[in-house]
Scaffold this motif. Structure first.
Motif, short mmCIF file in Angstrom:
data_model
loop_
_atom_site.label_atom_id
_atom_site.label_comp_id
_atom_site.label_asym_id
_atom_site.label_seq_id
_atom_site.Cartn_x
_atom_site.Cartn_y
_atom_site.Cartn_z
N THR A 58 0.82 -1.21 0.00
CA THR A 58 0.00 0.00 0.00
C THR A 58 0.86 1.26 0.00
OG1 THR A 58 -0.08 -0.02 2.42
CG2 THR A 58 -1.86 -1.16 1.24
N ALA A 59 2.18 1.07 -0.08
CA ALA A 59 3.07 2.22 0.05
C ALA A 59 3.84 2.51 -1.24
CB ALA A 59 4.06 1.98 1.19
N TYR A 60 3.40 1.94 -2.36
CA TYR A 60 4.10 2.17 -3.63
C TYR A 60 3.99 3.65 -4.01
CZ TYR A 60 5.48 1.68 -8.51
OH TYR A 60 6.11 1.81 -9.71
N PRO A 61 5.10 4.31 -4.38
CA PRO A 61 5.05 5.73 -4.76
C PRO A 61 4.07 5.98 -5.90
CG PRO A 61 7.31 5.03 -4.44
CD PRO A 61 6.48 3.77 -4.41
N ALA A 62 3.03 6.68 -5.64
CA ALA A 62 1.98 6.90 -6.62
C ALA A 62 2.50 7.62 -7.86
CB ALA A 62 0.85 7.72 -6.00
N GLY A 63 2.05 7.17 -9.03
CA GLY A 63 2.40 7.84 -10.28
C GLY A 63 3.82 7.57 -10.76
N PHE A 64 4.52 6.63 -10.13
CA PHE A 64 5.90 6.37 -10.53
C PHE A 64 6.04 4.92 -10.97
CE2 PHE A 64 10.18 7.95 -10.63
CZ PHE A 64 10.93 6.79 -10.67
N GLY A 65 6.50 4.70 -12.20
CA GLY A 65 6.60 3.32 -12.66
C GLY A 65 7.75 3.03 -13.59
N ALA A 66 8.57 4.02 -13.93
CA ALA A 66 9.66 3.79 -14.87
C ALA A 66 10.81 3.06 -14.21
CB ALA A 66 10.16 5.13 -15.42
N PRO A 67 11.31 1.99 -14.82
CA PRO A 67 12.49 1.33 -14.28
C PRO A 67 13.68 2.30 -14.32
CG PRO A 67 11.40 -0.03 -15.92
CD PRO A 67 10.81 1.33 -16.02
N PHE A 68 14.54 2.25 -13.32
CA PHE A 68 15.67 3.17 -13.29
C PHE A 68 16.82 2.57 -12.49
CE2 PHE A 68 13.20 4.26 -9.53
CZ PHE A 68 14.17 4.43 -8.53
N VAL A 69 18.00 3.17 -12.70
CA VAL A 69 19.20 2.81 -11.94
C VAL A 69 19.83 4.09 -11.44
CG1 VAL A 69 21.42 1.60 -11.92
CG2 VAL A 69 19.61 0.85 -13.50
N LEU A 70 20.23 4.10 -10.18
CA LEU A 70 20.99 5.21 -9.61
C LEU A 70 22.45 4.78 -9.53
CD1 LEU A 70 18.61 6.20 -6.69
CD2 LEU A 70 19.14 7.62 -8.67
N PHE A 71 23.31 5.51 -10.22
CA PHE A 71 24.75 5.26 -10.14
C PHE A 71 25.34 6.27 -9.17
CE2 PHE A 71 23.57 3.61 -14.33
CZ PHE A 71 24.14 2.34 -14.29
N ASP A 72 25.62 5.81 -7.96
CA ASP A 72 26.14 6.70 -6.93
C ASP A 72 27.64 6.92 -7.12
OD1 ASP A 72 23.61 6.80 -5.74
OD2 ASP A 72 24.01 4.97 -4.61
N HIS A 73 28.09 8.12 -6.85
CA HIS A 73 29.48 8.50 -7.03
C HIS A 73 30.05 8.96 -5.70
CE1 HIS A 73 33.04 10.61 -8.63
NE2 HIS A 73 32.83 9.95 -9.76
N ALA A 74 31.38 8.85 -5.54
CA ALA A 74 32.03 9.33 -4.32
C ALA A 74 31.76 10.81 -4.11
CB ALA A 74 33.53 9.06 -4.39
N VAL A 75 31.60 11.54 -5.21
CA VAL A 75 31.19 12.95 -5.16
C VAL A 75 29.69 12.97 -5.45
CG1 VAL A 75 31.51 15.25 -6.14
CG2 VAL A 75 33.45 13.68 -6.00
N PRO A 76 28.85 13.19 -4.45
CA PRO A 76 27.40 13.06 -4.63
C PRO A 76 26.83 13.77 -5.85
CG PRO A 76 27.91 13.36 -2.32
CD PRO A 76 29.20 13.57 -3.06
N GLU A 77 27.33 14.98 -6.14
CA GLU A 77 26.76 15.73 -7.26
C GLU A 77 27.15 15.16 -8.63
OE1 GLU A 77 30.01 18.54 -5.58
OE2 GLU A 77 28.70 16.95 -4.87
N LEU A 78 28.00 14.14 -8.64
CA LEU A 78 28.36 13.48 -9.91
C LEU A 78 27.58 12.19 -10.11
CD1 LEU A 78 32.24 13.99 -10.10
CD2 LEU A 78 30.42 15.36 -11.12
N GLY A 79 26.60 11.93 -9.25
CA GLY A 79 25.75 10.77 -9.43
C GLY A 79 24.91 10.91 -10.69
N THR A 80 24.51 9.77 -11.26
CA THR A 80 23.74 9.78 -12.50
C THR A 80 22.54 8.85 -12.38
OG1 THR A 80 25.74 10.16 -13.83
CG2 THR A 80 23.82 9.31 -15.00
N THR A 81 21.42 9.27 -12.94
CA THR A 81 20.23 8.42 -13.01
C THR A 81 20.08 7.91 -14.44
OG1 THR A 81 19.16 9.87 -11.39
CG2 THR A 81 17.76 8.29 -12.55
N TYR A 82 19.88 6.60 -14.56
CA TYR A 82 19.63 5.99 -15.86
C TYR A 82 18.18 5.53 -15.88
CZ TYR A 82 19.91 2.67 -19.77
OH TYR A 82 19.69 2.00 -20.94
N VAL A 83 17.39 6.07 -16.78
CA VAL A 83 15.97 5.73 -16.85
C VAL A 83 15.71 4.94 -18.13
CG1 VAL A 83 13.62 6.62 -16.89
CG2 VAL A 83 15.38 7.83 -15.59
#
Length: 297
Positions: A214-239
């Motif tokens: 019952t807690a699924y984020p409403a309206g969100f369904g696209a598969p994605f990957v978060l590539f975390d980086h040692a420098v947070p602002e250099l992280g990338t989202t792949y959708v």
């Protein structure tokens, strides 16, 4: 040296980060270029990823922009100096598209991956039979040799989970992916059992998001990957999407996806524990759901 016609994601990202720093400094292209002995047009090509920049000039620019975060400076220098070559370079003249090669290069240089999938098992956790079935269904006109190449490429991607310094993978998989029947029962059984085997690795965490949550984020369904980086602002989202660029570098959007992933992990069942305690049958977790799905195959 001619300008690049098709910059890689890494080359474009370096340019994007340099443009962000220049904008933050309030400099125009002429003033910024003068710091490193670059004309404004040349700097423009660097900021679009169409040409490279020598290390000394890059460091001069970063200093002029007031970038004093040494970890970030070294990360940008490494991004600039990288040849971009790896095992994926052997597929440049193959059926493998540039976006897929960009994805693999990003995977190779990211320490942590967080992924959500709701129809398919994540690529890094797929068996060869499962991925072959996927490719044959998605590309019915592909030749057997092309399908073999696609399977080989994805199998090679899975190397990031091996070796002395494997990546950390946290996958949230919707129950729907376990119940899809585009592959026969035998292939699905082996694929689901493979998830349990992969969960034995200390750097792999797998959670199942059940249908009845019952807690699924409403309206969100696209598969994605978060590539975390040692420098947070250099992280990338792949959708995963059929059109436009699948790479999102905007940090506000990255934060939105990261927040969504945290919501998904909270809504999903506890991670697969391949070595449960004797009373595990009393629990309602990812392993118990997987065992139930296997029972129905």
């Amino acid at each position: 040296m001619g300008l690049r016609l098709n910059p890689t994601q890494r080359q474009r990202r370096l340019g994007i980060e340099l443009r962000k720093l220049r904008d933050a400094s309030g400099m125009n292209a002429a003033a910024a270029g003068a710091i490193a002995g670059l004309g404004p047009q040349h700097l423009g090509h660097i900021e679009t990823g169409r040409t490279g920049i020598p290390e000394a000039k890059l460091r001069a620019l970063l200093h002029g922009y007031g970038c004093e975060h040494q970890t970030k400076v070294e990360a940008l220098v490494a991004m600039s100096e990288s040849s971009g070559k790896g095992w994926w370079s052997n597929y440049r003249k193959s059926v493998i598209p540039q976006a897929s090669r960009d994805l693999v290069e990003l995977e190779a240089y990211s320490a942590t991956h967080r992924t959500f999938q709701w129809v398919h098992i994540p690529g890094l956790l797929q068996t060869t039979d499962y991925m072959r079935t996927l490719f044959e269904g998605a590309q019915p006109d592909a030749s057997p040799a092309e399908i073999d190449t696609l399977v080989e490429f994805r199998t090679n991607r899975q190397r990031v989970l091996d070796g002395d310094s494997p990546i950390t993978l946290h996958a949230v998989i919707h129950e729907a992916a376990l119940r899809m029947r585009f592959a026969n029962a035998g292939i699905m059984r082996r694929q689901i059992e493979h998830l349990t085997s992969m969960a034995r690795l200390p750097h792999v965490q797998i959670q199942i998001l059940p249908f009845e949550t019952t807690a699924y984020p409403a309206g969100f369904g696209a598969p994605f990957v978060l590539f975390d980086h040692a420098v947070p602002e250099l992280g990338t989202t792949y959708v995963e999407q059929p059109v436009a660029s699948p790479f999102i570098t905007d940090q506000a959007r990255y934060a939105t996806f990261a927040e969504t992933f945290e919501g998904l992990t909270a809504a999903a069942l506890p991670p697969i524990d391949p070595d449960p305690e004797p009373e595990f049958y009393k629990k309602r977790d990812s392993l118990s759901l997987i065992q139930h799905v296997l029972y129905t195959l």
